[in-house]
Design a protein around this motif. Structure first.
Motif, PDB file in Angstrom:
ATOM      1  N   SER A  70      25.795  40.220  43.167  1.00  0.00           N
ATOM      2  CA  SER A  70      26.139  40.787  41.869  1.00  0.00           C
ATOM      3  C   SER A  70      26.848  42.117  42.057  1.00  0.00           C
ATOM      4  O   SER A  70      26.616  42.840  43.029  1.00  0.00           O
ATOM      5  N   GLY A  71      27.709  42.440  41.103  1.00  0.00           N
ATOM      6  CA  GLY A  71      28.481  43.675  41.193  1.00  0.00           C
ATOM      7  C   GLY A  71      29.790  43.514  40.456  1.00  0.00           C
ATOM      8  O   GLY A  71      29.874  42.811  39.449  1.00  0.00           O
ATOM      9  N   SER A  72      30.831  44.149  40.959  1.00  0.00           N
ATOM     10  CA  SER A  72      32.150  44.068  40.340  1.00  0.00           C
ATOM     11  C   SER A  72      32.978  43.011  41.051  1.00  0.00           C
ATOM     12  O   SER A  72      33.233  43.106  42.248  1.00  0.00           O
ATOM     13  N   TRP A  73      33.382  41.989  40.298  1.00  0.00           N
ATOM     14  CA  TRP A  73      34.204  40.896  40.838  1.00  0.00           C
ATOM     15  C   TRP A  73      35.582  40.920  40.159  1.00  0.00           C
ATOM     16  O   TRP A  73      35.737  41.447  39.053  1.00  0.00           O
ATOM     17  N   LYS A  74      36.566  40.342  40.811  1.00  0.00           N
ATOM     18  CA  LYS A  74      37.860  40.152  40.185  1.00  0.00           C
ATOM     19  C   LYS A  74      37.757  39.031  39.144  1.00  0.00           C
ATOM     20  O   LYS A  74      37.082  38.020  39.372  1.00  0.00           O
ATOM     21  N   PHE A  75      38.471  39.231  38.006  1.00  0.00           N
ATOM     22  CA  PHE A  75      38.238  38.344  36.862  1.00  0.00           C
ATOM     23  C   PHE A  75      39.534  38.082  36.113  1.00  0.00           C
ATOM     24  O   PHE A  75      40.382  38.966  35.942  1.00  0.00           O
ATOM     25  N   PRO A  85      43.861  29.187  35.648  1.00  0.00           N
ATOM     26  CA  PRO A  85      44.476  29.042  36.974  1.00  0.00           C
ATOM     27  C   PRO A  85      43.765  27.950  37.770  1.00  0.00           C
ATOM     28  O   PRO A  85      42.537  27.878  37.773  1.00  0.00           O
ATOM     29  N   GLU A  86      44.508  27.095  38.425  1.00  0.00           N
ATOM     30  CA  GLU A  86      43.908  25.964  39.128  1.00  0.00           C
ATOM     31  C   GLU A  86      43.934  26.097  40.638  1.00  0.00           C
ATOM     32  O   GLU A  86      43.348  25.271  41.338  1.00  0.00           O
ATOM     33  N   ASP A  87      44.608  27.115  41.169  1.00  0.00           N
ATOM     34  CA  ASP A  87      44.684  27.259  42.622  1.00  0.00           C
ATOM     35  C   ASP A  87      44.188  28.607  43.101  1.00  0.00           C
ATOM     36  O   ASP A  87      44.422  28.983  44.248  1.00  0.00           O
ATOM     37  N   PHE A  88      43.464  29.312  42.238  1.00  0.00           N
ATOM     38  CA  PHE A  88      43.034  30.671  42.570  1.00  0.00           C
ATOM     39  C   PHE A  88      42.028  30.704  43.712  1.00  0.00           C
ATOM     40  O   PHE A  88      41.832  31.740  44.354  1.00  0.00           O
ATOM     41  N   ASP A  94      46.690  35.889  45.438  1.00  0.00           N
ATOM     42  CA  ASP A  94      46.826  37.307  45.105  1.00  0.00           C
ATOM     43  C   ASP A  94      46.208  37.570  43.738  1.00  0.00           C
ATOM     44  O   ASP A  94      46.753  37.159  42.706  1.00  0.00           O
ATOM     45  N   ALA A  95      45.050  38.236  43.738  1.00  0.00           N
ATOM     46  CA  ALA A  95      44.357  38.559  42.489  1.00  0.00           C
ATOM     47  C   ALA A  95      44.478  40.045  42.145  1.00  0.00           C
ATOM     48  O   ALA A  95      43.647  40.583  41.404  1.00  0.00           O
ATOM     49  N   ALA A  96      45.534  40.705  42.664  1.00  0.00           N
ATOM     50  CA  ALA A  96      45.676  42.147  42.442  1.00  0.00           C
ATOM     51  C   ALA A  96      45.809  42.486  40.964  1.00  0.00           C
ATOM     52  O   ALA A  96      45.392  43.565  40.515  1.00  0.00           O
ATOM     53  N   SER A  97      46.366  41.577  40.186  1.00  0.00           N
ATOM     54  CA  SER A  97      46.565  41.847  38.755  1.00  0.00           C
ATOM     55  C   SER A  97      45.330  41.543  37.918  1.00  0.00           C
ATOM     56  O   SER A  97      45.298  41.843  36.727  1.00  0.00           O
ATOM     57  N   TRP A  98      44.339  40.936  38.535  1.00  0.00           N
ATOM     58  CA  TRP A  98      43.117  40.624  37.798  1.00  0.00           C
ATOM     59  C   TRP A  98      42.296  41.893  37.590  1.00  0.00           C
ATOM     60  O   TRP A  98      42.401  42.863  38.361  1.00  0.00           O
ATOM     61  N   VAL A  99      41.436  41.858  36.582  1.00  0.00           N
ATOM     62  CA  VAL A  99      40.613  43.027  36.261  1.00  0.00           C
ATOM     63  C   VAL A  99      39.320  42.993  37.062  1.00  0.00           C
ATOM     64  O   VAL A  99      38.916  41.950  37.593  1.00  0.00           O
ATOM     65  N   LEU A 143      36.673  35.980  41.448  1.00  0.00           N
ATOM     66  CA  LEU A 143      36.853  36.056  42.898  1.00  0.00           C
ATOM     67  C   LEU A 143      36.089  37.258  43.433  1.00  0.00           C
ATOM     68  O   LEU A 143      36.117  38.346  42.831  1.00  0.00           O
ATOM     69  N   THR A 144      35.397  37.054  44.533  1.00  0.00           N
ATOM     70  CA  THR A 144      34.736  38.156  45.218  1.00  0.00           C
ATOM     71  C   THR A 144      34.611  37.795  46.692  1.00  0.00           C
ATOM     72  O   THR A 144      34.920  36.665  47.096  1.00  0.00           O
TER      73      THR A 144
END
Length: 850
Positions: A70-75, A85-88, A94-99, A143-144
């Motif tokens: 648990s913690g901060s994950w990309k979302f 998204p189907e291939d994330f 690249d999840a740099a733009s995710w929050v 993603l984490t």
């Protein structure tokens, strides 16, 4: 149909699979016969520890083999599942733009979507089971990364999701792990073959709705997201995968037979010989309890990738029994040893010796009849919704114990597992409810439909397997407001088969329960039930609806419940208001209900979220003080109040009144005059005792009122309150006398004048004025001061008023008042008559109200 068979085949042979996608959503999302893929069998709570010292803490966080994820994950969030998204999950994405997003955390309370509160409706629109419209099904993708320590090499690695709403797929390092549904039960996956020592990537895709959402139509806020912790744990290759503890007390409820069923799993490619399981029973003082025989079992051989079940039993001499009043707990340590007698794995469990029975239409705990004094409790906080903190659970259970509760119903789903640990420790019986409420379609499913049978049983099984070792759990509840049908009979039989030590509850179809359960039955109805000859007791799983400022006729309910043995109590609806903290347009914070968020296309169930004994900030409402008084375990009555004689009746089940101090205070017109503490008294459960309070009556004054207050207080510190905490009280009128009243001396008859439509009666330094047209008193003056303040459109004096501002509990009755015109009552003067005689003026008016 081919796709389903293909999935099952892949699961059987244990091959990794990737989900086959439909056009807009995964096919398993709309097939009630596919509710999990590759999920581990449900099991009891707990994980392995490296040492006995770690295990002794009963805290999984202390284990060497535990890692919190648990913690901060990309979302990333979309409102339409077709746009997800189907291939994330693939390596290199690249999840740099995710929050960055909190886990656990709910989408709607973090800026994604709108919180919606429904009771019987579905947030995604018109029901059409098992289908979910993609355009109304938000999806959150996560993603984490996590790290596997080198010392875990050679162990089995599991990932645990405590609760996710409502369906999700999991990938590790780009490999598909599995899929599962059921928002409030844990799911575990074995990721050993996908993970590696060092850094790993975890991908999770969560769908807010699935076919299982038709079984999650509870009256509550409906969110999406990961709502409980996610963690890893590592187990030995020969692993104690599960265990089930239960006991049977003898006829005198003094000695016990302890039973243990343990499931041991071999994950290696070789047959294993000489595995031994040793079990140690330790009391609350840390002393090992000798069992007869010792709890030790040897497995001659465990097959390759095989599993073995051990059944063990022993005699325990005079264990300290567990009840809500005296929650005596033992701790068991499980040591799995290899052929060289080396500890391969250590686990632990807290356990209480107690027995639940039905006899003569009564509920017995350890052979004694019990009345259940409880509430329904949703998991909710005003700032985080269904993501609840440990501190808030401690706060809740302390308030419940302080307010004389002895039971809680987990309405309407399995609660956070930490709540059951607290109920074990503090002493609170639990009606443990499966996550099954098809309220909006309960005429359709699950009914007797075989398509919904396995998933219904699976939800019940997940509940039972996780919570089966908790002594606090006395009832398994099949669900809530989901109609009737054969599937519930199958669920009942399943619960009886795997756990015959507890009772089965289900309201709405009492054939499927061991007890009869009702919602909101009237006092008259339960009295009728109490007078009838019934084989089952009656339990009010919901009663005394707490909306507005009152629970209604709670005292009358409990007068009936205590008068008839077959009435075993109930749970108030409900424990706490479910308001959400929200900021208005002026920057002020307030507690919002569904209508404060309601979009036009989603009409919600108004303010039904506010029915609690606590406010949304978890502080008590006045209702809770009433409940505490009615639920108190010591009844007091006056034998001769003027002489200070009173009778105390002990309504506890196992606690003697010698455990309490008895204080008294005497008040004169609201001010304390005398006080003291009585000598300790003894009264066994169900017994009564006379006490005498030594107050002094010699200084009683004429015209004064004297009340005696008796207070029962804890003598020693309790887990839930310090010594001196008041658990019961009563107030008695001791003496009241009228103050001598001197009649007014006869004097001049007041003057009566009529002028300008006013009738004036005047005496020395005072004057009354009546309006001759309305007959109403409009002015009262004395010594130059006006005491009635009239408005231009309203006289200041008394008039008949048959209306008041409606409160929440008035409901439709208030509409009848308005239809009758009581809110706009007007009067017409029919007659005004003045009579004057020696020293006296009388005014008589006759009004017609309409």
């Amino acid at each position: 149909m081919f796709h389903h068979r293909f999935l099952c085949l892949l699961m059987i042979v244990g091959l990794p699979i990737n989900p086959i996608q439909a056009l807009d959503q995964p096919v398993e999302l709309e097939n009630p016969e596919i509710f999990q893929i590759n999920r581990e069998p449900a099991r009891c709570s707990g994980i392995p520890y490296a040492t006995r010292e770690q295990a002794k803490t009963h805290q999984i966080e202390t284990s060497t083999y535990y890692r919190l994820l648990s913690g901060s994950w990309k979302f990333h969030w979309v409102s339409n599942s077709a746009e997800r998204p189907e291939d994330f999950y693939k390596p290199g994405f690249d999840a740099a733009s995710w929050v960055d997003f909190p886990v656990p955390g709910l989408w709607e309370l973090n800026g994604y979507g709108v919180p919606l509160y429904y009771d019987t409706k579905y947030p995604f629109g018109t029901p059409n089971p098992p289908y979910i419209p993609a355009e109304k099904n938000p999806v959150g993708s996560y993603l984490t990364s996590f790290s596997v320590p080198p010392e875990w090499e050679g162990r089995q690695l599991f990932i645990h999701f405590g609760g996710v709403k409502s369906a999700y797929q999991v990938w590790v390092n780009g490999h598909y792990v599995g899929y599962t549904e059921n928002s409030f039960s844990p799911a575990e996956f074995n990721i050993t073959r996908f993970a590696r020592t060092g850094k790993n990537t975890l991908a999770v895709q969560v769908f807010k709705f699935c076919d299982g959402s038709y079984m999650e139509c509870q009256g509550m806020w409906h969110y999406g997201g990961i709502l409980r912790d996610v963690y890893l744990y590592a187990a030995a290759d020969v692993h104690l995968a599960d265990y089930f503890l239960r006991c049977d007390l003898d006829e005198k409820y003094e000695n016990a037979r302890l039973f243990l069923t343990a499931r041991i799993k071999n994950y290696t490619d070789l047959a294993v010989r000489g595995v031994q399981l040793d079990v140690e029973l330790v009391d609350s003082h840390g002393k090992t309890v000798q069992t007869d025989p010792p709890l030790t079992a040897l497995l001659p051989q465990l097959a390759t990738a095989g599993e073995s079940v051990l059944d063990m039993t022993c005699h325990v001499e005079r264990p300290a029994l567990w009840t809500s009043e005296q929650p005596n707990l033992y701790q068991l340590f499980f040591t799995l040893r290899d052929s060289r007698n080396r500890p391969a794995e250590i686990q632990e469990c807290c356990f209480g010796f107690r027995e639940v029975e039905l006899k003569d239409a009564q509920l017995l705990i350890n052979g004694r009849p019990v009345k259940l004094k409880g509430a329904n409790r949703h998991e909710h906080l005003s700032t985080s919704g269904q993501v609840v903190t440990y501190a808030s659970m401690v706060h809740d259970i302390q308030l419940m114990k302080q307010s004389n509760f002895n039971v809680v119903r987990t309405s309407h789903y399995p609660n956070d597992p930490r709540w059951y640990d607290l109920c074990d420790r503090y002493g609170l019986y639990v009606v443990d409810e499966s996550n099954l409420e098809s309220h909006g379609v309960n005429g359709i499913l699950p009914k007797s439909n075989p398509q919904w049978r396995e998933v219904s049983v699976d939800r019940l099984n997940s509940l039972i397997q996780r919570d089966k070792n908790h002594p606090c759990v006395i009832f398994w509840s099949l669900g809530n407001e989901s109609g009737s049908g054969e599937n519930f009979l199958i669920m009942r039989d399943y619960a009886h088969r795997i756990d015959p030590t507890r009772l089965v509850h289900y309201e709405g179809y009492n054939q499927a329960g061991d007890i009869n359960s009702r919602m909101y039955a009237t006092v008259e109805r339960i009295i009728q039930y109490g007078k009838e000859k019934n084989e089952k007791p009656l339990f009010l799983c919901e009663y005394a609806l707490g909306n507005g400022n009152s629970c209604g006729n709670l005292k009358e309910y409990w007068q009936a419940i205590e008068a008839y043995p077959s009435l075993i109590g109930g749970c108030i609806w409900d424990w706490a208001d479910q308001g959400l903290l929200k900021e208005d347009e002026n920057g002020r914070m307030y507690y919002a209900y569904a209508g404060d968020y309601e979009p036009p296309e989603h009409p919600t169930d108004a303010n039904f979220a506010f029915c609690g004994l606590l406010f949304s900030d978890r502080t008590p409402t006045p209702k809770l003080w009433e409940v505490k008084k009615v639920y108190q375990y010591v009844a007091m009555e006056a034998v001769d109040a003027k002489r200070g004689l009173f009778r105390l009746h002990n309504k506890y089940n196992v606690t003697d009144l010698s455990a309490f101090d008895l204080d008294w205070s005497l008040q004169q017109d609201g001010e304390e005059l005398q006080s003291g503490r009585l000598d300790p008294v003894t009264a066994a459960p169900g017994a009564s005792v006379l006490v005498k309070t030594p107050f002094d009556t010699s200084h009683f004054l004429p015209g004064a009122e004297y009340w005696l207050r008796l207070s029962v207080r804890t003598r020693k510190d309790q887990l839930w309150a310090a010594a001196g905490y008041e658990v019961a009280w009563e107030q008695f009128l001791v003496h009241r006398s009228e103050k001598p009243f001197a009649p007014a001396a006869r004097g001049r008859t007041p003057a009566v004048t009529k002028r300008d439509g006013q009738l004036t009666i005047a005496g020395k330094n005072w004057r009354l004025i009546f309006n001759q047209s309305s007959g109403l008193l409009v002015s009262y003056q004395a010594h130059g001061r006006e005491y009635l303040h009239s408005m231009p459109d309203s006289a200041g004096g008394p008039r008949l008023n048959l209306y008041r501002a409606p409160i929440e509990n008035d409901g439709a009755t208030a509409q009848l008042w308005r239809e009758a015109g009581l809110d706009r009552l007007s009067s017409r003067l029919c007659n005004l008559e003045v009579q004057s005689s020696e020293g006296l003026v009388q005014i008589h008016t006759h009004h017609l109200y309409q």
